[in-house]
Structure formats: C-alpha cells, structure tokens
Design a protein around this motif. Structure first.
Motif, PDB file in Angstrom:
ATOM      1  N   GLY A   7       0.779  -1.198   0.182  1.00 28.42           N
ATOM      2  CA  GLY A   7       0.099  -0.049   0.052  1.00 28.42           C
ATOM      3  C   GLY A   7       0.900   1.281   0.063  1.00 28.42           C
ATOM      4  O   GLY A   7       0.273   2.270  -0.003  1.00 28.42           O
ATOM      5  N   SER A  16      -3.248  11.188   1.738  1.00 30.45           N
ATOM      6  CA  SER A  16      -3.615   9.974   2.405  1.00 30.45           C
ATOM      7  C   SER A  16      -3.130   8.701   1.802  1.00 30.45           C
ATOM      8  O   SER A  16      -3.039   8.551   0.363  1.00 30.45           O
ATOM      9  CB  SER A  16      -4.818   9.895   2.817  1.00 30.45           C
ATOM     10  N   LYS A  18      -3.527   3.968   2.494  1.00 30.51           N
ATOM     11  CA  LYS A  18      -4.098   3.091   3.369  1.00 30.51           C
ATOM     12  C   LYS A  18      -2.882   1.848   3.340  1.00 30.51           C
ATOM     13  O   LYS A  18      -2.843   1.377   2.121  1.00 30.51           O
ATOM     14  CB  LYS A  18      -5.315   2.633   3.045  1.00 30.51           C
ATOM     15  N   SER A  20      -1.735  -1.927   4.298  1.00 31.82           N
ATOM     16  CA  SER A  20      -2.094  -3.229   4.454  1.00 31.82           C
ATOM     17  C   SER A  20      -1.021  -4.182   5.044  1.00 31.82           C
ATOM     18  O   SER A  20       0.225  -4.003   4.182  1.00 31.82           O
ATOM     19  CB  SER A  20      -2.919  -3.930   3.465  1.00 31.82           C
ATOM     20  N   PHE A  67      -3.017   9.348  11.970  1.00 37.87           N
ATOM     21  CA  PHE A  67      -2.777   7.883  11.595  1.00 37.87           C
ATOM     22  C   PHE A  67      -3.808   7.004  12.435  1.00 37.87           C
ATOM     23  O   PHE A  67      -4.010   7.298  13.528  1.00 37.87           O
ATOM     24  CB  PHE A  67      -1.510   7.410  11.890  1.00 37.87           C
ATOM     25  N   THR A  68      -4.489   6.054  11.723  1.00 44.00           N
ATOM     26  CA  THR A  68      -5.429   5.180  12.501  1.00 44.00           C
ATOM     27  C   THR A  68      -5.180   3.659  12.239  1.00 44.00           C
ATOM     28  O   THR A  68      -4.912   3.282  10.923  1.00 44.00           O
ATOM     29  CB  THR A  68      -6.771   5.350  11.886  1.00 44.00           C
ATOM     30  N   SER A  70      -6.169  -0.352  12.468  1.00 42.92           N
ATOM     31  CA  SER A  70      -7.252  -1.363  12.425  1.00 42.92           C
ATOM     32  C   SER A  70      -6.824  -2.760  12.134  1.00 42.92           C
ATOM     33  O   SER A  70      -5.746  -2.867  11.709  1.00 42.92           O
ATOM     34  CB  SER A  70      -8.393  -0.859  11.788  1.00 42.92           C
ATOM     35  N   TYR A  79      -4.162  -2.821   9.092  1.00 42.86           N
ATOM     36  CA  TYR A  79      -4.236  -1.791   8.182  1.00 42.86           C
ATOM     37  C   TYR A  79      -3.652  -0.649   8.951  1.00 42.86           C
ATOM     38  O   TYR A  79      -3.608  -0.540  10.225  1.00 42.86           O
ATOM     39  CB  TYR A  79      -5.584  -1.558   7.897  1.00 42.86           C
ATOM     40  N   GLN A  81      -4.323   3.382   8.369  1.00 43.12           N
ATOM     41  CA  GLN A  81      -4.762   4.904   7.483  1.00 43.12           C
ATOM     42  C   GLN A  81      -3.809   5.703   7.840  1.00 43.12           C
ATOM     43  O   GLN A  81      -3.812   6.257   8.747  1.00 43.12           O
ATOM     44  CB  GLN A  81      -6.165   4.918   7.552  1.00 43.12           C
ATOM     45  N   ASN A  83      -3.354   9.648   7.242  1.00 41.84           N
ATOM     46  CA  ASN A  83      -3.895  11.028   6.749  1.00 41.84           C
ATOM     47  C   ASN A  83      -2.858  12.199   6.923  1.00 41.84           C
ATOM     48  O   ASN A  83      -1.900  12.088   7.818  1.00 41.84           O
ATOM     49  CB  ASN A  83      -5.037  11.368   7.259  1.00 41.84           C
TER      50      ASN A  83
END
Length: 118
Positions: A7, A16, A18, A20, A67-68, A70, A79, A81, A83
């Motif tokens: 990714g 942004s 994402k 993986s 950042f997130t 999950s 993941y 994410q 941004n």
C-alpha cells in the motif's frame, strides 16, 4: 507467521494512503500487532500498535490524530490509514506481530515505502 505489507507509494504532502499487512497462518487473531517505520539514515521507530482483539491501540505522538490502526481478523489483515501526510513521514513502513516485550515483536514483514513530497 509470514507478514506482507503493501500500500505504500508516492503522495503529496497532505495526502493519504492506506497500508495493509496480510498475515499467513491461523493464529493471526491471537497476536498483538504493530506498525514501525524507518526513515533513511534513521533508526526504526514505533508508529502504532493494536491488541489481538482490536480493542486497544497505542500510538507515537508524531502520528496522533493523523494515523489510524485497525485489523480484520477474519481476513488476517491489519491496516494503517495514514492521513495528512508530511514529508517527515517518508519511510519504509513495517508490520510486526506477536509482542514479546515493550515495543518488541517476534515476527516482522518486509517494508512498504511511503514517500511524501513537499
């Protein structure tokens, strides 16, 4: 356990992506996992972590609010994410599994490169 990160890419500042991290095997759901990164010429640093259930997360101050992390245990995938990217986020991003100590993990994947242009 084999981990494969993907990714990454080239993105302008403010953009942004994402990321993986797909894991092999049947024990993914039992592992605490994390993302680390290593910028050119710098030491590897912790980015974010997530518990096996996905309930508890941790983060480095440098990525707070941007950042997130999950995970989807049914897909054996974690993941990240990312941004509001900044040039200083440029690095190889690595995923890790099975925490064995503070910021220490047993299994590591190869990195995926994120390059942020100004």
């Amino acid at each position: 356990v084999q981990l494969q990160a993907s990714g990454g890419g080239l993105v302008q500042a403010g953009g942004s992506l994402k990321l993986s991290c797909e894991a092999s095997g049947h024990t993914f759901s039992t592992y605490d996992m994390a993302w680390f990164r290593q910028a050119p010429g710098k030491d590897r640093e912790f980015v974010m972590s997530i518990s096996s259930s996905g309930v508890t997360t941790g983060y480095a101050d440098s990525v707070k609010g941007r950042f997130t992390i999950s995970r989807d245990n049914a897909k054996n995938t974690m993941y990240l994410q990312v941004n509001s990217l900044k040039p200083e986020d440029t690095a190889d991003y690595y995923c890790a599994a099975q925490r064995i100590g503070i910021l220490k993990y047993k299994f590591w994947g190869k990195g995926t490169l994120v390059t942020v242009s100004s």
